[in-house]
Enzyme design. Structure first.
Site, mmCIF file in Angstrom:
data_model
loop_
_atom_site.group_PDB
_atom_site.id
_atom_site.type_symbol
_atom_site.label_atom_id
_atom_site.label_comp_id
_atom_site.label_asym_id
_atom_site.label_seq_id
_atom_site.Cartn_x
_atom_site.Cartn_y
_atom_site.Cartn_z
ATOM 1 N N ASN A 1 0.886 -1.381 0.174
ATOM 2 C CA ASN A 1 0.088 0.019 -0.230
ATOM 3 C C ASN A 1 0.774 1.190 -0.135
ATOM 4 O OD1 ASN A 1 0.658 -0.771 2.747
ATOM 5 N ND2 ASN A 1 -0.989 0.426 3.467
ATOM 6 N N GLU B 1 0.519 5.316 0.494
ATOM 7 C CA GLU B 1 -0.628 6.394 1.096
ATOM 8 C C GLU B 1 -0.084 7.663 0.699
ATOM 9 O OE1 GLU B 1 -0.780 5.581 5.245
ATOM 10 O OE2 GLU B 1 -2.253 4.021 4.909
ATOM 11 N N CYS C 1 -4.250 0.774 -2.333
ATOM 12 C CA CYS C 1 -4.076 -0.398 -1.320
ATOM 13 C C CYS C 1 -3.052 -1.263 -1.910
ATOM 14 C CB CYS C 1 -5.331 -1.232 -1.406
ATOM 15 S SG CYS C 1 -6.719 -0.226 -0.490
ATOM 16 N N GLU D 1 -3.366 -4.558 -2.693
ATOM 17 C CA GLU D 1 -4.059 -5.364 -3.904
ATOM 18 C C GLU D 1 -4.132 -4.678 -5.173
ATOM 19 O OE1 GLU D 1 -5.071 -4.654 -0.724
ATOM 20 O OE2 GLU D 1 -6.194 -6.386 0.137
ATOM 21 N N CYS E 1 -10.327 -4.844 0.920
ATOM 22 C CA CYS E 1 -11.690 -3.885 0.961
ATOM 23 C C CYS E 1 -12.210 -4.324 -0.495
ATOM 24 C CB CYS E 1 -11.107 -2.358 0.895
ATOM 25 S SG CYS E 1 -10.549 -1.968 -0.536
ATOM 26 N N CYS F 1 -11.036 -3.545 -3.654
ATOM 27 C CA CYS F 1 -9.741 -4.245 -4.136
ATOM 28 C C CYS F 1 -10.147 -5.837 -4.531
ATOM 29 C CB CYS F 1 -8.906 -4.677 -2.983
ATOM 30 S SG CYS F 1 -7.859 -3.285 -2.801
HETATM 31 N N1 THU Z 1 -5.356 -1.310 2.775
HETATM 32 C C1 THU Z 1 -4.980 -2.044 1.727
HETATM 33 O O1 THU Z 1 -3.621 -2.026 1.095
HETATM 34 N N2 THU Z 1 -5.698 -3.059 1.252
HETATM 35 C C2 THU Z 1 -6.813 -3.401 1.826
HETATM 36 O O2 THU Z 1 -7.691 -4.159 1.265
HETATM 37 C C3 THU Z 1 -7.574 -2.544 2.804
HETATM 38 C C4 THU Z 1 -6.654 -1.466 3.228
HETATM 39 C C5 THU Z 1 -4.386 -0.134 3.195
HETATM 40 C C6 THU Z 1 -4.829 1.402 2.552
HETATM 41 C C7 THU Z 1 -4.488 2.212 3.842
HETATM 42 O O3 THU Z 1 -3.087 2.442 3.329
HETATM 43 C C8 THU Z 1 -4.292 1.321 5.058
HETATM 44 O O4 THU Z 1 -4.476 -0.201 4.475
HETATM 45 C C9 THU Z 1 -5.346 1.663 5.939
HETATM 46 O O5 THU Z 1 -6.422 1.620 5.340
#
Ligand code: THU
Length: 129
Positions: free
Chosen positions: A42, A44, A53, A55, A89, A92
């Site tokens: 991930n 940000e 994210c 995925e 999520c 994804c």
């Molecule tokens: N995140 C993912 O990388 N994958 C997911 O399926 C859910 C959330 C990340 C997004 C963000 O950088 C952090 O987790 C918190 O939400």
């Protein structure tokens, strides 16, 4: 690649996560139909909704390299203890559906691995024929 190796690749990718805002590191590793492995984490952004994210990052990257069929995606949330906090999520799940992902391996800090089909994670999903 064996499942345990793919999970280890996802865990290694999570160590490279850029997540200064949430502190929640996620890695993902996928095996394409031709056996090629791709990894990502991930990433940000100070403008929070711009974040990507793990995925989504790895699936879209692989697709941009020409991949059109993905067999398995491993997701590693190395800051989650409870497996229920480590699932992909909804967005994804839809992104994985685009390239017919068959299996999703979900793993946590402790190393528990849960194996799911995409049918379990996203039944009755939207598609265009
Ligand atoms: N995140 C993912 O990388 N994958 C997911 O399926 C859910 C959330 C990340 C997004 C963000 O950088 C952090 O987790 C918190 O939400």
């Amino acid at each position: 690649m064996r499942d345990d190796e793919l999970v280890e690749a996802a865990r290694a990718a999570a160590e490279r996560s850029y997540s200064p805002y949430s502190g929640f590191r996620v890695g993902a590793a996928l095996v394409a139909a031709d056996g090629t492995v791709y990894t990502a984490a991930n990433v940000e952004n100070a403008s929070y909704p711009v974040s990507s994210c793990a995925e989504a990052t790895v699936v879209n990257y692989a697709a941009a390299q020409g991949v059109r069929k993905i067999d398995t995606v491993a997701v590693a949330c190395i800051d989650a203890d409870d497996p229920e906090d480590a699932y992909p999520c909804g967005r994804c799940r839809q992104i994985m559906a685009e390239f017919d992902v068959e299996r999703v391996l979900v793993t946590t800090a402790g190393g528990d691995v849960r194996v799911h089909t995409l049918d379990e994670l996203l039944p009755h999903r939207f598609r265009l024929r």
